[in-house]
Design an enzyme around this catalytic site. Sequence first.
Site, PDB file in Angstrom:
ATOM      1  CG  HIS A 157      43.636-133.253  10.146  1.00  0.00           C
ATOM      2  ND1 HIS A 157      43.735-134.616   9.979  1.00  0.00           N
ATOM      3  CD2 HIS A 157      44.236-132.711   9.066  1.00  0.00           C
ATOM      4  CE1 HIS A 157      44.388-134.887   8.843  1.00  0.00           C
ATOM      5  NE2 HIS A 157      44.690-133.741   8.270  1.00  0.00           N
ATOM      6  CD  GLU A 158      42.915-129.113   7.930  1.00  0.00           C
ATOM      7  OE1 GLU A 158      42.240-130.104   7.616  1.00  0.00           O
ATOM      8  OE2 GLU A 158      44.033-128.868   7.431  1.00  0.00           O
TER       9      GLU A 158
HETATM   10  O1  LIG Z   1      44.379-133.237   4.748  1.00  0.00           O
HETATM   11  C1  LIG Z   1      43.660-132.400   5.300  1.00  0.00           C
HETATM   12  O2  LIG Z   1      44.083-131.615   6.133  1.00  0.00           O
HETATM   13  C2  LIG Z   1      42.208-132.421   4.994  1.00  0.00           C
HETATM   14  C3  LIG Z   1      41.525-133.583   5.623  1.00  0.00           C
HETATM   15  C4  LIG Z   1      41.098-133.125   6.985  1.00  0.00           C
HETATM   16  C5  LIG Z   1      40.557-134.131   7.928  1.00  0.00           C
HETATM   17  C6  LIG Z   1      40.866-135.464   7.833  1.00  0.00           C
HETATM   18  C7  LIG Z   1      40.340-136.368   8.766  1.00  0.00           C
HETATM   19  C8  LIG Z   1      39.525-135.930   9.781  1.00  0.00           C
HETATM   20  C9  LIG Z   1      39.222-134.598   9.860  1.00  0.00           C
HETATM   21  C10 LIG Z   1      39.745-133.712   8.942  1.00  0.00           C
HETATM   22  C11 LIG Z   1      40.470-134.009   4.628  1.00  0.00           C
HETATM   23  O3  LIG Z   1      39.296-133.334   4.874  1.00  0.00           O
HETATM   24  S1  LIG Z   1      40.341-135.717   4.542  1.00  0.00           S
HETATM   25  C12 LIG Z   1      38.920-136.039   3.766  1.00  0.00           C
HETATM   26  C13 LIG Z   1      37.708-136.064   4.628  1.00  0.00           C
HETATM   27  C14 LIG Z   1      36.537-135.667   4.093  1.00  0.00           C
HETATM   28  C15 LIG Z   1      35.387-135.699   4.858  1.00  0.00           C
HETATM   29  C16 LIG Z   1      35.426-136.135   6.181  1.00  0.00           C
HETATM   30  C17 LIG Z   1      36.618-136.542   6.728  1.00  0.00           C
HETATM   31  C18 LIG Z   1      37.783-136.508   5.943  1.00  0.00           C
HETATM   32 NI    NI Z   2      45.760-133.373   6.503  1.00  0.00          NI
END
Ligand SMILES: O=C(O)C[C@@H](Cc1ccccc1)[C@H](O)SCc1ccccc1
Ligand code: NI
Length: 187
Positions: A157-158
Amino acid sequence: MLTMKDVIREGHPTLRQIAETIEFPLDPEVKSLAEDMLQFLKNSQDPDLAEKYELRPGVGIAAPQVDVSKRLIAVHVPSADEEDSTLEFSAVMINPKIISHSVQQTCLSDGEGCLSVDREVPGYVPRHKRIKVDYFDLDGKKQSIRLRDFPAIVVQHEIDHLNGIMFYDRIDPENPLALPDDIDVLG
Ligand SMILES: O=C(O)C[C@@H](Cc1ccccc1)[C@H](O)SCc1ccccc1
Ligand code: NI
């Protein structure tokens, strides 16, 4: 410290740019940003700090999300087991590159969200179940790690953010809840 006011939201052009490769020796400003990004994630996972500073919980963040178009991400994934306080995976990754991956895919049963997206976007986001990632750490040392399941999803995702890709770009627009063959649905 970074707060949600530093996070740019969908529609901002930086989120659709290809981020620049980071050169070494590391610019002190980049090192400081990297540390702030990791601290943001830790703060966002602390109920008291998250409430005090109105932080959305995050397990990952990419520099473009704070309007810095450089190939830098931070990941802080707590252990899946509530009892076990040892961390599952925490790292600052400079110039991360997926160098190999499984054929098998995985996805989260609840789909994905994003700190830069202030709306729900339903649908499965198919990703590689296992990945091998090369990156540089803050000391400029090359690291090579293998990840699977949730930590692998977070890093993908990152890294997508470094390439101007949003999670919903990977949802099948015709049928958001279609599951590719042999995909491993997590959670
Ligand atoms: O926006 C971002 O990049 C951070 C996201 C990353 C992410 C989203 C979905 C699945 C994996 C990673 C944030 O962490 S979204 C909030 C979150 C918190 C705990 C678990 C999943 C997502
Ligand atoms: Ni994101």
